[in-house]
Write an enzyme that holds these catalytic residues in place. Sequence first.
Site, PDB file in Angstrom:
ATOM      1  N   PHE A   1      -6.418  -0.194   5.970  1.00 51.64           N
ATOM      2  CA  PHE A   1      -5.138  -0.202   5.254  1.00 51.64           C
ATOM      3  C   PHE A   1      -4.590   0.662   4.427  1.00 51.64           C
ATOM      4  CE2 PHE A   1      -4.237  -5.748   4.531  1.00 51.64           C
ATOM      5  CZ  PHE A   1      -5.881  -5.662   5.045  1.00 51.64           C
TER       6      PHE A   1
ATOM      7  N   ALA B   1     -10.556   0.483   3.953  1.00 52.07           N
ATOM      8  CA  ALA B   1     -10.132   1.788   4.361  1.00 52.07           C
ATOM      9  C   ALA B   1      -8.916   1.519   5.366  1.00 52.07           C
ATOM     10  CB  ALA B   1     -10.961   2.335   4.748  1.00 52.07           C
TER      11      ALA B   1
ATOM     12  N   HIS C   1     -10.974  -3.643  10.935  1.00 53.70           N
ATOM     13  CA  HIS C   1     -11.684  -3.625   9.522  1.00 53.70           C
ATOM     14  C   HIS C   1     -13.035  -2.990   9.357  1.00 53.70           C
ATOM     15  CE1 HIS C   1      -8.718  -5.919   8.286  1.00 53.70           C
ATOM     16  NE2 HIS C   1      -9.679  -6.984   6.727  1.00 53.70           N
TER      17      HIS C   1
ATOM     18  N   GLU D   1       0.772  -1.294  -0.326  1.00 53.95           N
ATOM     19  CA  GLU D   1       0.074   0.201   0.150  1.00 53.95           C
ATOM     20  C   GLU D   1       0.721   1.364  -0.041  1.00 53.95           C
ATOM     21  OE1 GLU D   1      -0.152  -2.158   2.566  1.00 53.95           O
ATOM     22  OE2 GLU D   1      -2.512  -3.076   1.465  1.00 53.95           O
TER      23      GLU D   1
END
Lengths: 325, 345
Positions: free
Chosen positions: B86, B84, B130, B60
């Site tokens: 990540f 999101a 998460h 990322e």
Amino acid sequence: MASTRARLIRDMVRIRTVEEVLADHYRDEQEMRTPTHFSIGQEATAVGVCSATTVEDWVYSGHRSHAPYLAKGGDLEALVAELYGKEAGCAHGRGGSMHMIDQSVGFAGSAAILGEMISVAVGSAWAFVRAGEQRIAVTFFGDGAADEGVFAESLNFAAVHRIPVVFVCENNLYSISSPLSVRHAEGTSVHGRAAAAGVRARSVDGNDVFAVHAAARDAVEHARRGTGPVLLELATYRWRAHVGPGTDHDHGYRSKEEIDSWMAGCPILRAADALRAEEPDIDAAVEAWRAEFRQEIHAAIDRAKALPFPDTARLLDGAYLPAAH
Amino acid sequence: MRTLTYWQAISEGTVQCMERDERIFVAGEGVDDVSGSFGTTKEAFDRFGRRRVIDMPNAENATAGFAVGAAAAGARPLVVHVRADFLFLAMDPLVNMTAKWRYTYGGDKGGVPVVTRGVVGRGWGQGSTHSQSPHATFAHYAGLHVATPATPADAKGLLVQALTGDTPVVLIENRNLYQLTGEVPVEPVPTPFGVGRIARPGSDVTVVAASLMVHEAERAAEQLAERGISAEVVDVRSLRPLDEGIICESVAKTGRLVVADTSWARYGFTAEVAAVVAEHVPHALRAPVRRVSLPDSPAPVSRPLEEAFHPGASTIVSACLAVCGETAAELPQLADVSAGFQGPF
């Protein structure tokens, strides 16, 4: 004295002279209010590599930015004005020493955070390929930036997609005061990591400008042909402190003897030695260049100091586009 | 007008923009797989193939940097994160480069109009890493535009604006909105950033909401109406720029403010809206501001804990009653909007 080899020496002398004079003014005046990382002693890497690129190729660098900027042809007056925080600076006094840019010659930007421009250069080279262009991107970074995770991520992606990028690691043995031995496992190397990721990698004497230039020409050609990315690990040495105009031999992390031995291997002296048989007048030429460039940098400093600062009414300009505020 | 689901609207906007601009490409982990980022990138992959819809390694940080470099060289990257959370791995390039590029190089060298989509997982035990909605985090940094589309029309319109504008954008999409249907223009009509929307007019209390909470606020308003309280729901659409005018005008009219968010209160969206009102229309307030936000813990997994953790319509009803000076009433609990969601992801 117009041979390519003489020109490489001349370019190194220019960067050395410019930086030495800038360092003196930086120390004595305290008017260049921007953290500055001098490349004194490391000129062969920037000159050897940038001289192998075309003006359409893009070069990015990390915080030690002046040498790659000047070697790529970046405007000297805009650099000096930037250091003095003037509106005429290459980033209009918004970026400082670590955020150099001169798009007209393909110096696409430098950044302060370690490793950032490694991924950015891959992205630009990726865009060149996507647009069907024959251009390549080059990114300068130190062994310190090679510690960053983004380095591994970037090597991998560039190899997977055969991105036309040349990674140039200027290995000067220290990340500020931390030696390689506390950061990289014994028996490993930056070029070894690149090779493990599938990137063609070479280790080169980074204080031999002719060797660097030859390796860079090969790397640039390899990348431009679409045969994949290349990493050059260039062994070199920083003479001054990590940041600022001073020396740091009394800081305890490296010995005076070590510094002296690298200074004895000065890239300009070595190049002149190598060229003397072919160009007997090289020493006189180096002296003449020094004088010429001292005059050039002093004039640039005088002009920059007389230039206006940015208008504070324009403090926000560029944070957003006018319509987007 | 025809209706689309929220995910279909994103997909359609992506495809239409890619048809019109060759420079746009989609990059993200698994954007080309069978689920196609909850369907949002599937048609783009089917139409344009792997040259323009690119499955990325799990990198990322570098991917966000590639996007900066590509944008600097004239490309238009659309980076997709199906979770999101990540995005935190991409903070350096997003905050230190994407947001600052134009300014740091002097304002006249061009910007890097990277568009980054982050999908919030929330629900079905997605848990502490998460479920997060980092819109306020990105909205903190000058240089980015940040939006939280709440409707299918805005999911498409804000994406179209992002992909055709010159400012880098972070779009935060709550996965629980993906099956929501609504009218969506056929053409790629941009929704401008910084223009809020009155989702429901009212006169007694203003509920300023973002993303999923707009719908929770609308359901709360229905229940409040049965009690004779008229709630006005303001959907800000974008956090940066923030439509201060629509917020202040509404509060000037109602005299009461509840701010509802899918994230935490401290230093977040609810704090910002309260500050805007305190700065511009402090005398309009007839009651203290109430904030509806996450309790100060990470998100849990176990179902009863999760249900207790996420605020919803009932929480907003209670807050509105409080600012209206009404005692908390025995009201039927409203089910979570995502009650029908099926696992596993």
